[in-house]
Design a protein around this motif. Structure first.
Motif, PDB file in Angstrom:
ATOM      1  N   SER A  24       0.510  -1.252  -0.402  1.00 35.86           N
ATOM      2  CA  SER A  24       0.516  -0.251   0.183  1.00 35.86           C
ATOM      3  C   SER A  24       1.029   1.504  -0.137  1.00 35.86           C
ATOM      4  O   SER A  24       2.238   1.204   0.274  1.00 35.86           O
ATOM      5  CB  SER A  24      -1.259  -0.130   1.078  1.00 35.86           C
ATOM      6  OG  SER A  24      -0.112  -0.193   2.799  1.00 35.86           O
ATOM      7  N   PHE A  25      -0.031   2.307  -0.347  1.00 39.09           N
ATOM      8  CA  PHE A  25       0.997   3.681  -0.585  1.00 39.09           C
ATOM      9  C   PHE A  25      -0.045   4.970   0.860  1.00 39.09           C
ATOM     10  O   PHE A  25      -1.378   4.477  -0.448  1.00 39.09           O
ATOM     11  CB  PHE A  25       1.453   4.175  -2.064  1.00 39.09           C
ATOM     12  CG  PHE A  25       2.534   3.233  -2.354  1.00 39.09           C
ATOM     13  CD1 PHE A  25       3.491   3.855  -2.470  1.00 39.09           C
ATOM     14  CD2 PHE A  25       2.039   2.380  -3.465  1.00 39.09           C
ATOM     15  CE1 PHE A  25       4.784   2.834  -2.950  1.00 39.09           C
ATOM     16  CE2 PHE A  25       2.975   1.977  -4.581  1.00 39.09           C
ATOM     17  CZ  PHE A  25       4.121   1.972  -3.768  1.00 39.09           C
ATOM     18  N   PRO A  26       1.155   5.416   0.643  1.00 41.71           N
ATOM     19  CA  PRO A  26      -0.355   6.533   1.336  1.00 41.71           C
ATOM     20  C   PRO A  26      -0.866   7.258  -0.059  1.00 41.71           C
ATOM     21  O   PRO A  26       0.080   7.000  -0.910  1.00 41.71           O
ATOM     22  CB  PRO A  26       1.351   7.540   1.806  1.00 41.71           C
ATOM     23  CG  PRO A  26       2.094   6.806   2.080  1.00 41.71           C
ATOM     24  CD  PRO A  26       1.850   6.248   1.356  1.00 41.71           C
ATOM     25  N   ASP A  27      -2.172   7.811   0.177  1.00 36.86           N
ATOM     26  CA  ASP A  27      -2.105   8.535  -0.737  1.00 36.86           C
ATOM     27  C   ASP A  27      -2.813  10.440  -0.570  1.00 36.86           C
ATOM     28  O   ASP A  27      -2.090  10.597   0.755  1.00 36.86           O
ATOM     29  CB  ASP A  27      -3.988   7.730  -1.140  1.00 36.86           C
ATOM     30  CG  ASP A  27      -4.945   8.432   0.035  1.00 36.86           C
ATOM     31  OD1 ASP A  27      -4.607   8.876   0.733  1.00 36.86           O
ATOM     32  OD2 ASP A  27      -6.022   7.590   0.072  1.00 36.86           O
ATOM     33  N   GLN A  28      -3.104  10.887  -1.676  1.00 34.01           N
ATOM     34  CA  GLN A  28      -2.809  12.373  -1.408  1.00 34.01           C
ATOM     35  C   GLN A  28      -4.342  13.015  -0.161  1.00 34.01           C
ATOM     36  O   GLN A  28      -3.859  14.489   0.631  1.00 34.01           O
ATOM     37  CB  GLN A  28      -3.136  12.625  -2.787  1.00 34.01           C
ATOM     38  CG  GLN A  28      -2.125  12.534  -3.574  1.00 34.01           C
ATOM     39  CD  GLN A  28      -2.649  13.059  -4.826  1.00 34.01           C
ATOM     40  OE1 GLN A  28      -3.454  13.109  -5.235  1.00 34.01           O
ATOM     41  NE2 GLN A  28      -1.483  13.428  -5.691  1.00 34.01           N
ATOM     42  N   SER A  29      -5.463  12.114   0.123  1.00 30.44           N
ATOM     43  CA  SER A  29      -6.362  12.648   1.111  1.00 30.44           C
ATOM     44  C   SER A  29      -5.272  11.941   2.784  1.00 30.44           C
ATOM     45  O   SER A  29      -6.368  11.907   3.809  1.00 30.44           O
ATOM     46  CB  SER A  29      -7.772  12.477   1.038  1.00 30.44           C
ATOM     47  OG  SER A  29      -7.789  10.647   0.601  1.00 30.44           O
ATOM     48  N   GLY A  30      -4.587  11.707   2.535  1.00 28.29           N
ATOM     49  CA  GLY A  30      -4.128  11.081   4.330  1.00 28.29           C
ATOM     50  C   GLY A  30      -4.247  10.088   4.256  1.00 28.29           C
ATOM     51  O   GLY A  30      -3.943   9.582   5.454  1.00 28.29           O
ATOM     52  N   GLY A  31      -5.420   8.851   3.989  1.00 37.08           N
ATOM     53  CA  GLY A  31      -5.739   7.189   3.809  1.00 37.08           C
ATOM     54  C   GLY A  31      -4.490   6.352   3.099  1.00 37.08           C
ATOM     55  O   GLY A  31      -3.061   7.011   2.784  1.00 37.08           O
ATOM     56  N   VAL A  32      -4.606   5.538   3.057  1.00 30.78           N
ATOM     57  CA  VAL A  32      -3.921   4.591   2.308  1.00 30.78           C
ATOM     58  C   VAL A  32      -4.195   4.131   1.170  1.00 30.78           C
ATOM     59  O   VAL A  32      -5.532   3.929   0.858  1.00 30.78           O
ATOM     60  CB  VAL A  32      -3.678   3.609   3.444  1.00 30.78           C
ATOM     61  CG1 VAL A  32      -2.662   2.593   2.748  1.00 30.78           C
ATOM     62  CG2 VAL A  32      -2.549   4.287   4.973  1.00 30.78           C
ATOM     63  N   LYS A  33      -4.105   3.533   0.205  1.00 31.19           N
ATOM     64  CA  LYS A  33      -4.560   3.461  -1.616  1.00 31.19           C
ATOM     65  C   LYS A  33      -3.960   1.641  -1.471  1.00 31.19           C
ATOM     66  O   LYS A  33      -1.895   2.028  -1.006  1.00 31.19           O
ATOM     67  CB  LYS A  33      -4.060   3.359  -2.490  1.00 31.19           C
ATOM     68  CG  LYS A  33      -4.536   2.868  -3.823  1.00 31.19           C
ATOM     69  CD  LYS A  33      -4.283   4.083  -4.682  1.00 31.19           C
ATOM     70  CE  LYS A  33      -4.712   2.937  -5.956  1.00 31.19           C
ATOM     71  NZ  LYS A  33      -4.660   4.264  -7.878  1.00 31.19           N
ATOM     72  N   GLN A  34      -4.233   1.015  -1.127  1.00 28.32           N
ATOM     73  CA  GLN A  34      -3.829  -0.301  -1.212  1.00 28.32           C
ATOM     74  C   GLN A  34      -3.602  -0.994  -2.989  1.00 28.32           C
ATOM     75  O   GLN A  34      -4.569  -1.036  -3.815  1.00 28.32           O
ATOM     76  CB  GLN A  34      -4.932  -1.199  -0.479  1.00 28.32           C
ATOM     77  CG  GLN A  34      -4.757  -1.681   0.621  1.00 28.32           C
ATOM     78  CD  GLN A  34      -4.513  -1.798   1.596  1.00 28.32           C
ATOM     79  OE1 GLN A  34      -2.743  -3.202   0.911  1.00 28.32           O
ATOM     80  NE2 GLN A  34      -4.025  -1.099   2.514  1.00 28.32           N
ATOM     81  N   ASN A  73       5.494  -4.709   1.669  1.00 32.03           N
ATOM     82  CA  ASN A  73       5.101  -4.545   2.864  1.00 32.03           C
ATOM     83  C   ASN A  73       5.457  -5.693   3.018  1.00 32.03           C
ATOM     84  O   ASN A  73       5.752  -6.012   4.548  1.00 32.03           O
ATOM     85  CB  ASN A  73       3.308  -3.948   3.344  1.00 32.03           C
ATOM     86  CG  ASN A  73       3.377  -2.573   2.888  1.00 32.03           C
ATOM     87  OD1 ASN A  73       2.140  -2.339   2.087  1.00 32.03           O
ATOM     88  ND2 ASN A  73       4.521  -1.336   3.074  1.00 32.03           N
TER      89      ASN A  73
END
Ligand code: ATP
Length: 273
Positions: A24-34, A73
């Motif tokens: 996963s990577f951090p996304d632009q809205s502060g969440g996580v992109k799987q 990960n």
């Protein structure tokens, strides 16, 4: 028929095996992109495997993981010839990368750029360099231009030089990330022919992992097609391709295969191309 036997000579052996990839990577809205949630992928030795999938599904990222440039990960295995790349980072020296753009050093000639590739990886003994350079520049039809600078040749010729820079190392695995996507269609078609000729010319085929989101390109090149869904990506369709070469973009076989792939994408990934 003979051609097909030669082209599938190494069938059956696994070259790359990725098991249970999680990333996963951090996304632009502060969440996580799987990107991957338990992705498994096997690549057969000597295959020309095309990874096909929509933008952002994680195709380039898979190449980066195979090359050891990026760690997921977690993963149960990242095997190259049965050995885990995380324990044997030196295995990435068996690989070469061709990017979307040629990324040539503009102050060096095409030959000097290829030599830079030889020096960088350091797997070929120096006394073989001249022979390797001559062989592969000739194979892509660039012998006369070896001593030209990138600015003196066309974009297609620059990309041919980038292929030579990778191929002179005689890598066991060639990772290609949309290498022809910035070229016009006529030049791209010529490049695909040159690449397939180069790959087929060798008695034991190198393993090519080629990323694209172009269905027609996949149908023209692949011996194996792996289709990925949007992220978190999974393999929604996989198929071997036995069509002989040269494959013409407008031949019935290639167009039928394209239709099949479009249908599979729509039905299995909900993606229309
Ligand atoms: N280092 C990174 N940091 C944060 N996000 C990243 C990073 N690398 C990739 N991503 C994100 O991971 C996702 C997959 O990227 P990747 O480049 O592998 O996709 P792709 O399938 O090759 O897409 P495209 O066809 O557009 O090149 C994208 O959403 C991308 O923005």
């Amino acid at each position: 028929m003979l051609e097909m036997t030669k082209d599938t000579a190494a069938a059956g052996e696994t070259k790359v095996s990725l098991k249970n990839l999680q990333l996963s990577f951090p996304d632009q809205s502060g969440g996580v992109k799987q990107i991957y949630q338990g992705l498994d992928l096997e690549i057969e030795k000597g295959s020309f495997t095309v990874l096909l999938g929509p933008s952002g599904c994680g195709k380039s990222t898979l190449l980066n993981i195979m090359d050891g440039l990026l760690q997921p990960n977690s993963a149960d295995e990242i095997l190259i010839d049965g050995e885990d790349l995380r324990d044997r980072p030196d295995l990435s020296r068996q690989m070469a990368y061709v990017f979307q753009g040629p990324r040539l050093l503009k102050w060096k000639t095409l030959a000097e750029n290829a030599e830079f590739g030889l020096r960088g990886l350091g797997v070929q003994p120096r006394d073989r360099w001249p022979e390797l350079m001559e062989r592969y520049f000739a194979a892509v039809g660039l012998s006369e231009y070896m001593h030209h600078y990138p600015s003196q040749v066309s974009g297609g010729m620059q990309q041919r030089a980038a292929i030579v820079r990778a191929w002179v190392n005689e890598p066991q695995i060639l990772l290609m990330d949309e290498p022809f996507s910035h070229l016009d269609e006529i030049t791209a078609a010529e490049m695909r022919r040159i690449l397939v000729d180069l790959w087929r010319a060798e008695e034991v085929h190198r393993t090519v992992v080629f990323v694209t989101h172009d269905i027609s390109e996949a149908a023209q090149l692949a011996t194996d097609i792996v289709m990925l869904t949007p992220a978190p990506s999974s393999i929604c369709f996989r198929r071997k391709v036995d069509l002989p070469w040269p494959r013409h973009i407008e031949s019935d076989e290639v167009m039928d295969l394209e239709k099949e792939l479009r249908k599979a994408f729509a039905e299995r990934a909900g993606v229309r191309f």
